[in-house]
Write an enzyme that holds these catalytic residues in place. Structure first.
Site, PDB file in Angstrom:
ATOM      1  CB  ALA A  40      -0.933  -0.005   1.206  1.00 30.37           C
ATOM      2  N   GLY A  41       2.161   1.102  -0.009  1.00 26.37           N
ATOM      3  CA  GLY A  41       3.031   2.280   0.029  1.00 26.37           C
ATOM      4  C   GLY A  41       3.143   2.871   1.423  1.00 26.37           C
ATOM      5  CB  SER A  51       9.736  -3.167   3.383  1.00 27.25           C
ATOM      6  OG  SER A  51       9.587  -1.866   2.893  1.00 27.25           O
ATOM      7  CG  ASP A  60      10.180   4.341   3.254  1.00 28.35           C
ATOM      8  OD1 ASP A  60       9.770   5.512   3.115  1.00 28.35           O
ATOM      9  OD2 ASP A  60      10.227   3.529   2.315  1.00 28.35           O
TER      10      ASP A  60
HETATM   11  C1  GLA Z   1       9.784   4.603  -1.278  1.00 26.66           C
HETATM   12  C2  GLA Z   1      11.228   4.514  -0.813  1.00 26.66           C
HETATM   13  C3  GLA Z   1      11.661   5.801  -0.112  1.00 26.66           C
HETATM   14  C4  GLA Z   1      11.332   7.024  -0.960  1.00 26.66           C
HETATM   15  C5  GLA Z   1       9.897   6.965  -1.454  1.00 26.66           C
HETATM   16  C6  GLA Z   1       9.582   8.087  -2.412  1.00 26.66           C
HETATM   17  O1  GLA Z   1       8.930   4.662  -0.170  1.00 26.66           O
HETATM   18  O2  GLA Z   1      11.388   3.430   0.062  1.00 26.66           O
HETATM   19  O3  GLA Z   1      13.038   5.735   0.178  1.00 26.66           O
HETATM   20  O4  GLA Z   1      12.246   7.178  -2.006  1.00 26.66           O
HETATM   21  O5  GLA Z   1       9.603   5.732  -2.092  1.00 26.66           O
HETATM   22  O6  GLA Z   1       9.605   9.295  -1.757  1.00 26.66           O
END
Ligand code: GLA
Length: 392
Positions: A131-132, A136, A180
Site C-alpha cells: 500500500a506504500g 518493509s 522510511d
Molecule cells: C519509497 C522509498 C523511499 C522514498 C519513497 C519516495 O517509499 O522506500 O526511500 O524514495 O519511495 O519518496
C-alpha cells in the site's frame, strides 16, 4: 495480527518451547510531503503511523538466525556466519529478506556476526503490504532495534535506519532512500519527522492535527507496487543523470532559481524529473514553515501541488491515485496527494474529522463508477516510532 504483545509471546513459546527475550515493534509510515527527494539528498516530512510490525525475539545457544511470521509460518534459517555468502548467491528471497537482510546489514556496519548468539524471530504486522505505507521498513526497524538491544551493539537510531536501508538496497534489491526507516525509528506522537537526507539531521515537527480536529485519511488503491523492479529505479537514474548534466553530484545542490538553466541543459523528460525534485524540496521547507507558523489547516495547497508535480512531472501516479485525490478534494478535503514511491499504493487526504465518512463514501463510489477495484480507506494517527514493548 496478534492483538497483544502477550499473544505474540505465546506464539513464540508454541514454536520454540521457551519465552522470547522481548517484543519490539516499529510502525509503518505515511509521507506527508517530500517524495523521491530522499535519494537526491533532499528533504522529507514523513510520520510514523498507528499500524505496527511486532517482532518477538529470543536468543539461541547457536549462531543460527531463524525467522517466521504470522503471515508465512514456514521458517527460514541460516547460520549467521553464512548470511554473507547466501546473500551473494541470491539465496535470500521473499519476505525473509527483510529480517535476514537486517542481520546481514548489522554485520556490514560493524557487528561481529561470528561472535553474537543466534536468534529466533517471529513477526506479526498490521501495516498493509503493497500500500506504500512501508511495511518493509516496519519489519526492518523492529528487527534492527531488537538485535541492537539483544546483541548490545549500542547503535544509534540514525545508524539503525542506515542498516535497514542497506538491507533493502542490497538484500531485497530495491534502490530506495533513507526516509522510511527514519520515519519508523524516529517518529513521535502527533508529529512528523523533518529529515535532511544529506546531513541526516532530524527534527520532530508537531502536526497539531488533533487540536485542529483534522484527520489524515489513507486511500489504498490496492494496486500493488514494487520498488525492486521498474519505474522507481528509472526515476532515480533520471535524477542522477540530471544532476550530472548540471555539473553536480546531487540535485540537492540545485534550487528553484536554477530551473531556467536546467531547462536549457536537459531534455524534456529529464527536465521534468529534475523540476519535480527541486520544487518538492522547496514544498517540504514551505510545509515545515507553514506548520510552525500557521498550523495544519494551511498546508492543503502544498499537498495538492505536490500531487500535480508527481502526476505531471515525475509521472509516478496512476489513474486510481489521481481519482482518489480528485474525489477527496471535491468532497471537502483540505489537501490530498499520493504518498510513497508511486506506481500504485495509497493516496492521503487531510480532512476535517466530521468530513471523513463523506469522503470515504465518495471515493468508493467514484472507484465503482470507473470500474476500479474497491479501495480500502482508513484514518491514521501520527504515532511513536520503534520501541521495545516488553522485556519478556
Ligand atoms: C519509497 C522509498 C523511499 C522514498 C519513497 C519516495 O517509499 O522506500 O526511500 O524514495 O519511495 O519518496
Amino acid at each position: 495480527m496478534s492483538d497483544t504483545v502477550q499473544e505474540l509471546s505465546e506464539r513464540f513459546r508454541e514454536l520454540t518451547g521457551r519465552n522470547p527475550d522481548g517484543v519490539w515493534s516499529a510502525p509503518g509510515r505515511v509521507n506527508l510531503i517530500g517524495e523521491h527527494t530522499d535519494y537526491n539528498e533532499g528533504f522529507v516530512l514523513p510520520f510514523a503511523i498507528d499500524r505496527r510490525t511486532r517482532a518477538a525475539v529470543g536468543l539461541r545457544t547457536d549462531g543460527v538466525i531463524r525467522v517466521t511470521s504470522t503471515f508465512d509460518d514456514t521458517p527460514v534459517e541460516f547460520h549467521l556466519s553464512a548470511l554473507d555468502g547466501a546473500r551473494s548467491e541470491g539465496q535470500i528471497a521473499g519476505w525473509s529478506a527483510y529480517p535476514l537482510g537486517v542481520a546481514w546489514a548489522l554485520g556490514q556496519h560493524g557487528a561481529d556476526l561470528s561472535a553474537v548468539a543466534g536468534v529466533d524471530i517471529i513477526i506479526d504486522s498490521t501495516v498493509p503490504v503493497g500500500a506504500g505505507l512501508s511495511s518493509s521498513a516496519a519489519i526492518e526497524s523492529s528487527v534492527a532495534l531488537a538485535l541492537n538491544d539483544l546483541w548490545s551493539l549500542g547503535f544509534s537510531r540514525e545508524k539503525l535506519a542506515k542498516v535497514g536501508q542497506l538491507a533493502e538496497n542490497e538484500v531485497v534489491g530495491a534502490p530506495t532512500g533513507i526516509m522510511d526507516q527514519s520515519a519508523s525509528l524516529l517518529g513521535a506522537t502527533d508529529s512528523a519527522v523533518f529529515l535532511d537526507c544529506r546531513s541526516l539531521d532530524a527534527t520532530v515537527v508537531p502536526l497539531g492535527l488533533a487540536q485542529a480536529e483534522l484527520s489524515i485519511l489513507v486511500m489504498d488503491t490496492r494496486v500493488s507496487h514494487s520498488h525492486a523492479t521498474g519505474g522507481y529505479a528509472e526515476r532515480r537514474a533520471a535524477c542522477e543523470a540530471g544532476a550530472a548534466a548540471m555539473g553536480t553530484s546531487s540535485l540537492r545542490d540545485v534550487s528553484v532559481s536554477d530551473l531556467d538553466r536546467a531547462q536549457t541543459l536537459l531534455d524534456d523528460v529529464t527536465f521534468r524529473r529534475v523540476r519535480h525534485v527541486i520544487t518538492e524540496n522547496q514544498r517540504v521547507l514551505d510545509t515545515v514553515r507553514t506548520l510552525n507558523e500557521e498550523g495544519p489547516l494551511a498546508i492543503g495547497a502544498l499537498l495538492d501541488a505536490s500531487h500535480v508535480s508527481m502526476r505531471d512531472d515525475f509521472e509516478i501516479s496512476i489513474p486510481e491515485l489521481d481519482l482518489a485525490v480528485e474525489t477527496a478534494r471535491a468532497n471537502g478535503a483540505i489537501g490530498a496527494r499520493m504518498t510513497g514511491g508511486g506506481f500504485g499504493g495509497a493516496a492521503i487526504a487531510l480532512i476535517a474529522h466530521d468530513q471523513v465518512s463523506r469522503v470515504e463514501v465518495a471515493v468508493k463510489q467514484a472507484f465503482a463508477a470507473r470500474g476500479f477495484t474497491e479501495p480500502v480507506t482508513f484514518t491514521v494517527t501520527p504515532s511513536q516510532g520503534a520501541e521495545r514493548n516488553s522485556a519478556q
